[in-house]
Design a protein around this motif. Sequence first.
Motif, short mmCIF file in Angstrom:
data_model
loop_
_atom_site.label_atom_id
_atom_site.label_comp_id
_atom_site.label_asym_id
_atom_site.label_seq_id
_atom_site.Cartn_x
_atom_site.Cartn_y
_atom_site.Cartn_z
N ARG A 42 0.85 -1.19 0.00
CA ARG A 42 0.00 0.00 0.00
C ARG A 42 0.89 1.24 0.00
NH1 ARG A 42 -0.98 -2.72 4.73
NH2 ARG A 42 -3.11 -3.23 4.14
N GLN A 43 0.27 2.36 -0.31
CA GLN A 43 0.98 3.64 -0.35
C GLN A 43 1.71 3.88 0.97
OE1 GLN A 43 -1.58 6.93 -1.25
NE2 GLN A 43 0.12 8.17 -1.96
N GLY B 115 0.92 0.35 -10.46
CA GLY B 115 1.15 1.43 -9.51
C GLY B 115 2.46 2.14 -9.76
N SER C 71 1.70 5.14 -5.02
CA SER C 71 0.32 5.01 -5.49
C SER C 71 -0.49 4.30 -4.40
CB SER C 71 0.29 4.23 -6.80
OG SER C 71 0.93 2.97 -6.65
N PRO C 72 -1.82 4.34 -4.48
CA PRO C 72 -2.62 3.68 -3.43
C PRO C 72 -2.21 2.23 -3.17
CG PRO C 72 -4.02 5.05 -4.77
CD PRO C 72 -2.66 5.05 -5.44
N THR C 73 -1.92 1.50 -4.23
CA THR C 73 -1.31 0.17 -4.11
C THR C 73 -0.24 0.07 -5.19
OG1 THR C 73 -2.95 -0.87 -5.54
CG2 THR C 73 -3.34 -0.99 -3.15
N ASP D 205 7.05 11.36 0.73
CA ASP D 205 5.92 11.20 -0.19
C ASP D 205 5.83 12.28 -1.25
OD1 ASP D 205 5.04 8.78 0.83
OD2 ASP D 205 3.78 9.75 2.33
#
Length: 169
Positions: free
Chosen positions: A43-44, A65, A98-100, A160
């Motif tokens: 996950r992110q 991703g 990315s989110p995943t 990030d």
Amino acid sequence: MHAPFQTTSADARALWHMGALLRLKATGEDTAGQFSLTEHTCRQGTASPLHRHTREDEAFLVLEGELRIYIDGRHYHAQAGSLTFAPRGLPHAYRATSPTCRFLALITPGGFEQWFAETGEPALSPNLPPAPSGPVDTTRLISAAARYGVEVLGPSPIVDDATTHADPR
């Protein structure tokens, strides 16, 4: 000569490691020590610490991703389809942005993948593990990494919102 083999998603050994799902697609044992191939789903925000391999080269192939990858002072934005190579001896780290994210890590020669097995746990399902509820045991991770010739240098240098670029060469 080692025997040919095939690994499917159904029979790849699955581990939960530092909030990610790992599948050991090929181990050093499978390849007579030539290489290992691990599939990572995370996950992110999932990140490796800054570290340096003394024995292995590592290549990251992003399947889905995005990753940001830091190698020896350079930042790379790795999107699906990109391959990023980290030669042995150079400090490097990654962070899922990315989110995943799903990527393959090719490690040559094989053997370091056993660090994941030693410091992770068998996956209870083929899904991402629950989000970590607290800090990881860095002392245990660092001690185990040293046994595999890997020096942990500190936290990930990737934030990030870091600006990344392709290789300037």
